[in-house]
Design a protein around this motif. Structure first.
Motif, PDB file in Angstrom:
ATOM      1  N   ALA A 156       0.837  -1.206   0.000  1.00 11.95           N
ATOM      2  CA  ALA A 156       0.000   0.000   0.000  1.00 11.95           C
ATOM      3  C   ALA A 156       0.874   1.259   0.000  1.00 11.95           C
ATOM      4  CB  ALA A 156      -0.940  -0.008   1.204  1.00 11.95           C
ATOM      5  N   LEU A 157       1.917   1.263   0.807  1.00 10.48           N
ATOM      6  CA  LEU A 157       2.824   2.419   0.836  1.00 10.48           C
ATOM      7  C   LEU A 157       3.534   2.580  -0.501  1.00 10.48           C
ATOM      8  CD1 LEU A 157       4.378   1.907   4.394  1.00 10.48           C
ATOM      9  CD2 LEU A 157       2.785   3.724   3.701  1.00 10.48           C
ATOM     10  N   ARG A 158       3.933   1.468  -1.095  1.00  6.53           N
ATOM     11  CA  ARG A 158       4.623   1.532  -2.399  1.00  6.53           C
ATOM     12  C   ARG A 158       3.714   2.123  -3.461  1.00  6.53           C
ATOM     13  NH1 ARG A 158       4.833  -0.641  -7.106  1.00  6.53           N
ATOM     14  NH2 ARG A 158       3.142  -2.119  -6.681  1.00  6.53           N
ATOM     15  N   ARG A 159       2.468   1.657  -3.504  1.00  7.16           N
ATOM     16  CA  ARG A 159       1.542   2.174  -4.525  1.00  7.16           C
ATOM     17  C   ARG A 159       1.246   3.656  -4.292  1.00  7.16           C
ATOM     18  NH1 ARG A 159      -3.174  -2.341  -5.540  1.00  7.16           N
ATOM     19  NH2 ARG A 159      -1.879  -4.199  -5.346  1.00  7.16           N
ATOM     20  N   LEU A 160       1.086   4.043  -3.042  1.00 10.23           N
ATOM     21  CA  LEU A 160       0.856   5.465  -2.756  1.00 10.23           C
ATOM     22  C   LEU A 160       2.036   6.312  -3.229  1.00 10.23           C
ATOM     23  CD1 LEU A 160      -0.764   5.366   0.803  1.00 10.23           C
ATOM     24  CD2 LEU A 160      -1.858   6.162  -1.302  1.00 10.23           C
ATOM     25  N   ARG A 161       3.247   5.855  -2.926  1.00 11.84           N
ATOM     26  CA  ARG A 161       4.442   6.592  -3.374  1.00 11.84           C
ATOM     27  C   ARG A 161       4.481   6.694  -4.892  1.00 11.84           C
ATOM     28  NH1 ARG A 161       7.004   3.852   0.913  1.00 11.84           N
ATOM     29  NH2 ARG A 161       7.646   2.173  -0.488  1.00 11.84           N
ATOM     30  N   ASP A 162       4.188   5.580  -5.570  1.00 11.49           N
ATOM     31  CA  ASP A 162       4.209   5.569  -7.033  1.00 11.49           C
ATOM     32  C   ASP A 162       3.193   6.549  -7.619  1.00 11.49           C
ATOM     33  OD1 ASP A 162       6.183   3.678  -6.983  1.00 11.49           O
ATOM     34  OD2 ASP A 162       4.921   1.996  -7.610  1.00 11.49           O
ATOM     35  N   LEU A 163       2.126   6.812  -6.859  1.00  9.55           N
ATOM     36  CA  LEU A 163       1.089   7.743  -7.310  1.00  9.55           C
ATOM     37  C   LEU A 163       1.362   9.174  -6.841  1.00  9.55           C
ATOM     38  CD1 LEU A 163      -1.956   5.395  -6.680  1.00  9.55           C
ATOM     39  CD2 LEU A 163      -1.181   6.224  -8.917  1.00  9.55           C
ATOM     40  N   GLY A 164       2.529   9.373  -6.246  1.00  7.20           N
ATOM     41  CA  GLY A 164       2.944  10.723  -5.883  1.00  7.20           C
ATOM     42  C   GLY A 164       2.528  11.176  -4.493  1.00  7.20           C
ATOM     43  N   ALA A 165       2.014  10.251  -3.674  1.00  5.24           N
ATOM     44  CA  ALA A 165       1.581  10.633  -2.326  1.00  5.24           C
ATOM     45  C   ALA A 165       2.774  10.739  -1.382  1.00  5.24           C
ATOM     46  CB  ALA A 165       0.581   9.613  -1.789  1.00  5.24           C
ATOM     47  N   ASP A 166       2.628  11.570  -0.385  1.00  5.70           N
ATOM     48  CA  ASP A 166       3.623  11.717   0.668  1.00  5.70           C
ATOM     49  C   ASP A 166       3.397  10.614   1.694  1.00  5.70           C
ATOM     50  OD1 ASP A 166       5.252  12.429   2.775  1.00  5.70           O
ATOM     51  OD2 ASP A 166       4.397  14.435   3.060  1.00  5.70           O
TER      52      ASP A 166
END
Length: 222
Positions: A156-166
């Protein structure tokens, strides 16, 4: 005055945290366990089944071997597909509104669920939550490739990062010790909610507890 959060993103468990799917789960477990010659669980015993991966629960709760458990999971999933993944599911009061308010405050959100991802997607869409989630993460259908809460939180953290989330200040909201363990393993503080299917002690290693949605809101939004 706009709302803000001490966290840069919020990860959500689904069963027992956002959604109460216990009625359908108990019905399907009764059918599946009877089919495999095992005693059906009581409503009280359901606590032990909701939250962990079903592949593990069939072993821990029904004494199955891994091979038998794999067969039982496959059978259980066919029941769920026939039932419709949203049948008899309901959201806990106030949780949907909180998720919408976090989204309105600009806080990226993701699910981090041990349910198969297609079922998570069905529930998120059914309850109109898709616009509030940047990504929805669940287990792989066989619950073996991606199943542990530790791996699911990391994904979940990886996908959020890939989508530009902090993801520098994440938090996980969950109701079982698996959530606490998976969050802690990833350095993610956990807010343990007490309206799910857990024993009280399961939240002992969590960063915070919330006995109500109002308490959870106070921890997530200022």
């Amino acid at each position: 005055m706009p709302s803000s959060s001490p966290y840069s993103c919020v990860l959500w468990d689904v069963d027992g945290t956002i959604v109460d799917a216990s009625v359908g789960i108990l019905r399907r477990l009764n059918v599946a366990l009877t089919h495999f010659g095992r005693p059906a669980p009581t409503r009280e015993e359901l606590t032990h089944w909701i939250g962990p991966p079903m592949f593990q629960s069939f072993q821990d709760q029904a004494g199955m071997t891994p091979a038998e458990s794999a067969d039982a999971v496959a059978f259980y999933r066919t029941l769920g597909k026939a039932d419709g993944y949203t049948t008899d599911a309901a959201t806990y009061p106030g949780v949907v509104e909180l998720i919408h308010d976090l989204h309105a405050a600009g806080i990226p959100q993701a699910t981090a669920s041990s349910k198969p991802e297609n079922q998570v997607d069905a529930l998120i869409d059914h309850f109109g939550l898709r616009p509030s989630f940047l990504t929805t993460v669940g287990a792989t259908p066989d619950e073996s490739t991606l199943a542990s809460k530790t791996d699911i939180v990391a994904e979940a953290l990886r996908r959020l990062r890939d989508l530009g989330a902090d993801t520098s200040r994440p938090v996980l909201v969950g109701d079982r010790h698996h959530d606490v363990e998976g969050g802690n393993a990833n350095g993610v503080p956990v807010i343990f909610v007490e309206w799910g299917f857990s024993d009280h002690h399961e939240g002992d290693e969590a960063a915070f507890r919330a006995a109500s949605v109002d308490e959870l809101r106070a921890l997530l939004l200022a």
